[in-house]
Design a protein around this motif. Structure first.
Motif, PDB file in Angstrom:
ATOM      1  N   SER A  17       0.845  -1.193   0.000  1.00 50.17           N
ATOM      2  CA  SER A  17       0.000   0.000   0.000  1.00 50.17           C
ATOM      3  C   SER A  17       0.877   1.238   0.000  1.00 50.17           C
ATOM      4  CB  SER A  17      -0.943   0.014   1.201  1.00 50.17           C
ATOM      5  OG  SER A  17      -0.217   0.080   2.399  1.00 50.17           O
ATOM      6  N   LEU A  18       0.307   2.309  -0.521  1.00 49.30           N
ATOM      7  CA  LEU A  18       1.005   3.586  -0.615  1.00 49.30           C
ATOM      8  C   LEU A  18      -0.037   4.689  -0.611  1.00 49.30           C
ATOM      9  CD1 LEU A  18       4.049   4.397  -1.094  1.00 49.30           C
ATOM     10  CD2 LEU A  18       3.428   4.701  -3.494  1.00 49.30           C
ATOM     11  N   ARG A  19       0.297   5.806  -0.009  1.00 51.40           N
ATOM     12  CA  ARG A  19      -0.635   6.933   0.033  1.00 51.40           C
ATOM     13  C   ARG A  19       0.030   8.163  -0.552  1.00 51.40           C
ATOM     14  NH1 ARG A  19      -2.880  10.728   4.690  1.00 51.40           N
ATOM     15  NH2 ARG A  19      -5.093  10.908   4.102  1.00 51.40           N
ATOM     16  N   LEU A  20      -0.622   8.721  -1.554  1.00 54.32           N
ATOM     17  CA  LEU A  20      -0.161   9.959  -2.159  1.00 54.32           C
ATOM     18  C   LEU A  20      -0.946  11.132  -1.576  1.00 54.32           C
ATOM     19  CD1 LEU A  20       0.065   8.951  -5.926  1.00 54.32           C
ATOM     20  CD2 LEU A  20       1.755   8.657  -4.114  1.00 54.32           C
ATOM     21  N   SER A  21      -0.240  12.245  -1.404  1.00 56.56           N
ATOM     22  CA  SER A  21      -0.880  13.461  -0.907  1.00 56.56           C
ATOM     23  C   SER A  21      -0.568  14.612  -1.844  1.00 56.56           C
ATOM     24  CB  SER A  21      -0.365  13.805   0.494  1.00 56.56           C
ATOM     25  OG  SER A  21      -0.634  12.779   1.412  1.00 56.56           O
ATOM     26  N   CYS A  22      -1.481  15.563  -1.883  1.00 55.21           N
ATOM     27  CA  CYS A  22      -1.271  16.758  -2.699  1.00 55.21           C
ATOM     28  C   CYS A  22      -1.921  17.935  -1.980  1.00 55.21           C
ATOM     29  CB  CYS A  22      -1.893  16.573  -4.075  1.00 55.21           C
ATOM     30  SG  CYS A  22      -1.913  18.065  -5.098  1.00 55.21           S
ATOM     31  N   ALA A  23      -1.147  18.986  -1.795  1.00 51.63           N
ATOM     32  CA  ALA A  23      -1.649  20.180  -1.125  1.00 51.63           C
ATOM     33  C   ALA A  23      -1.583  21.374  -2.061  1.00 51.63           C
ATOM     34  CB  ALA A  23      -0.841  20.454   0.133  1.00 51.63           C
ATOM     35  N   ALA A  24      -2.650  22.130  -2.097  1.00 52.53           N
ATOM     36  CA  ALA A  24      -2.710  23.348  -2.896  1.00 52.53           C
ATOM     37  C   ALA A  24      -2.407  24.547  -2.021  1.00 52.53           C
ATOM     38  CB  ALA A  24      -4.093  23.510  -3.531  1.00 52.53           C
ATOM     39  N   SER A  25      -1.697  25.507  -2.594  1.00 55.41           N
ATOM     40  CA  SER A  25      -1.384  26.724  -1.850  1.00 55.41           C
ATOM     41  C   SER A  25      -1.343  27.898  -2.806  1.00 55.41           C
ATOM     42  CB  SER A  25      -0.040  26.582  -1.134  1.00 55.41           C
ATOM     43  OG  SER A  25       1.004  26.417  -2.071  1.00 55.41           O
ATOM     44  N   GLY A  26      -1.392  29.095  -2.222  1.00 57.09           N
ATOM     45  CA  GLY A  26      -1.325  30.292  -3.042  1.00 57.09           C
ATOM     46  C   GLY A  26      -2.610  31.099  -2.983  1.00 57.09           C
ATOM     47  N   ASN A  27      -2.820  31.880  -4.018  1.00 56.95           N
ATOM     48  CA  ASN A  27      -3.966  32.781  -4.097  1.00 56.95           C
ATOM     49  C   ASN A  27      -5.207  31.999  -4.538  1.00 56.95           C
ATOM     50  OD1 ASN A  27      -5.571  35.084  -4.269  1.00 56.95           O
ATOM     51  ND2 ASN A  27      -4.986  35.443  -6.394  1.00 56.95           N
ATOM     52  N   ILE A  28      -5.860  31.326  -3.600  1.00 59.93           N
ATOM     53  CA  ILE A  28      -6.979  30.436  -3.908  1.00 59.93           C
ATOM     54  C   ILE A  28      -8.281  31.022  -3.381  1.00 59.93           C
ATOM     55  CG2 ILE A  28      -7.981  28.162  -3.492  1.00 59.93           C
ATOM     56  CD1 ILE A  28      -5.080  27.109  -3.287  1.00 59.93           C
ATOM     57  N   PHE A  29      -9.226  31.205  -4.280  1.00 57.11           N
ATOM     58  CA  PHE A  29     -10.563  31.682  -3.905  1.00 57.11           C
ATOM     59  C   PHE A  29     -11.477  30.498  -3.614  1.00 57.11           C
ATOM     60  CE2 PHE A  29     -13.899  34.665  -3.610  1.00 57.11           C
ATOM     61  CZ  PHE A  29     -15.008  34.178  -4.297  1.00 57.11           C
ATOM     62  N   ASP A  30     -11.393  29.470  -4.467  1.00 55.13           N
ATOM     63  CA  ASP A  30     -12.194  28.263  -4.262  1.00 55.13           C
ATOM     64  C   ASP A  30     -11.580  27.123  -5.067  1.00 55.13           C
ATOM     65  OD1 ASP A  30     -15.834  27.660  -4.266  1.00 55.13           O
ATOM     66  OD2 ASP A  30     -14.168  26.649  -3.269  1.00 55.13           O
ATOM     67  N   ILE A  31     -11.782  25.900  -4.591  1.00 53.29           N
ATOM     68  CA  ILE A  31     -11.288  24.722  -5.294  1.00 53.29           C
ATOM     69  C   ILE A  31     -12.462  23.855  -5.687  1.00 53.29           C
ATOM     70  CG2 ILE A  31      -9.781  22.705  -5.219  1.00 53.29           C
ATOM     71  CD1 ILE A  31      -8.144  24.058  -3.077  1.00 53.29           C
ATOM     72  N   TYR A  32     -12.533  23.496  -6.915  1.00 58.70           N
ATOM     73  CA  TYR A  32     -13.603  22.641  -7.424  1.00 58.70           C
ATOM     74  C   TYR A  32     -13.103  21.207  -7.474  1.00 58.70           C
ATOM     75  CZ  TYR A  32     -15.668  27.145  -8.273  1.00 58.70           C
ATOM     76  OH  TYR A  32     -16.174  28.410  -8.100  1.00 58.70           O
ATOM     77  N   ALA A  33     -13.148  20.550  -8.604  1.00 61.58           N
ATOM     78  CA  ALA A  33     -12.698  19.157  -8.675  1.00 61.58           C
ATOM     79  C   ALA A  33     -11.199  19.047  -8.426  1.00 61.58           C
ATOM     80  CB  ALA A  33     -13.035  18.561 -10.033  1.00 61.58           C
ATOM     81  N   MET A  34     -10.828  17.973  -7.749  1.00 58.21           N
ATOM     82  CA  MET A  34      -9.417  17.618  -7.567  1.00 58.21           C
ATOM     83  C   MET A  34      -9.253  16.167  -8.001  1.00 58.21           C
ATOM     84  SD  MET A  34      -8.551  19.359  -3.866  1.00 58.21           S
ATOM     85  CE  MET A  34      -6.782  19.600  -4.203  1.00 58.21           C
ATOM     86  N   GLY A  35      -8.057  15.815  -8.407  1.00 54.64           N
ATOM     87  CA  GLY A  35      -7.896  14.435  -8.849  1.00 54.64           C
ATOM     88  C   GLY A  35      -6.461  14.030  -9.062  1.00 54.64           C
ATOM     89  N   TRP A  36      -6.323  12.785  -9.464  1.00 61.77           N
ATOM     90  CA  TRP A  36      -5.015  12.210  -9.771  1.00 61.77           C
ATOM     91  C   TRP A  36      -5.042  11.626 -11.180  1.00 61.77           C
ATOM     92  CZ3 TRP A  36      -0.948  12.767  -6.553  1.00 61.77           C
ATOM     93  CH2 TRP A  36      -1.216  13.145  -5.239  1.00 61.77           C
ATOM     94  N   TYR A  37      -3.991  11.935 -11.912  1.00 60.72           N
ATOM     95  CA  TYR A  37      -3.745  11.362 -13.226  1.00 60.72           C
ATOM     96  C   TYR A  37      -2.411  10.640 -13.173  1.00 60.72           C
ATOM     97  CZ  TYR A  37      -7.527  14.186 -15.237  1.00 60.72           C
ATOM     98  OH  TYR A  37      -8.748  14.726 -15.538  1.00 60.72           O
TER      99      TYR A  37
END
Length: 120
Positions: A17-37
């Motif tokens: 097993s493995l867990r990937l993480s992703c964090a968004a930062s910066g000038n963000i007003f709102d976040i809609y869909a997020m995903g992994w490719y």
């Protein structure tokens, strides 16, 4: 400026097993869909899984039942829990997010990718 930073990639054994993480930062007003490719050598980038801001999920047939996507809106983060990975899951995994930086500006952002290698 918006950044997506992935972490958690590496070498994992088949069936592990493995867990990937992703964090968004910066000038963000709102976040809609997020995903992994992911993109394997010699292949096109493909969707692994995505999740709406409300929590609705969508998976590629090849990972259904093995991978789980989740997000923490307060932390502006998305995760991919990879259970029972197979050698064919070896690829560079990219985080994606559709982000608004104002009422009028909304666009797609990508992380730089994290390599996942499934091998014994």
């Amino acid at each position: 400026q918006v950044q997506l930073v992935e972490s958690g990639g590496g070498l994992v054994q088949p069936g592990g097993s493995l867990r990937l993480s992703c964090a968004a930062s910066g000038n963000i007003f709102d976040i809609y869909a997020m995903g992994w490719y992911r993109q394997a050598p010699g292949k096109q980038r493909e969707l692994v899984a995505d999740i709406t801001s409300g929590g609705s999920t969508n998976y590629a047939d090849s990972v259904k039942g093995r991978f789980t996507i989740s997000r923490d809106n307060a932390k502006k983060s998305v995760y991919l829990q990879m259970n029972s990975p197979k050698p064919e899951d070896t690829a560079v995994y990219y985080c994606h997010a559709n982000i608004a930086t104002s009422w009028f500006r909304r666009m797609d952002y990508w992380g730089t990718g994290t390599l996942v290698t499934v091998s014994s």
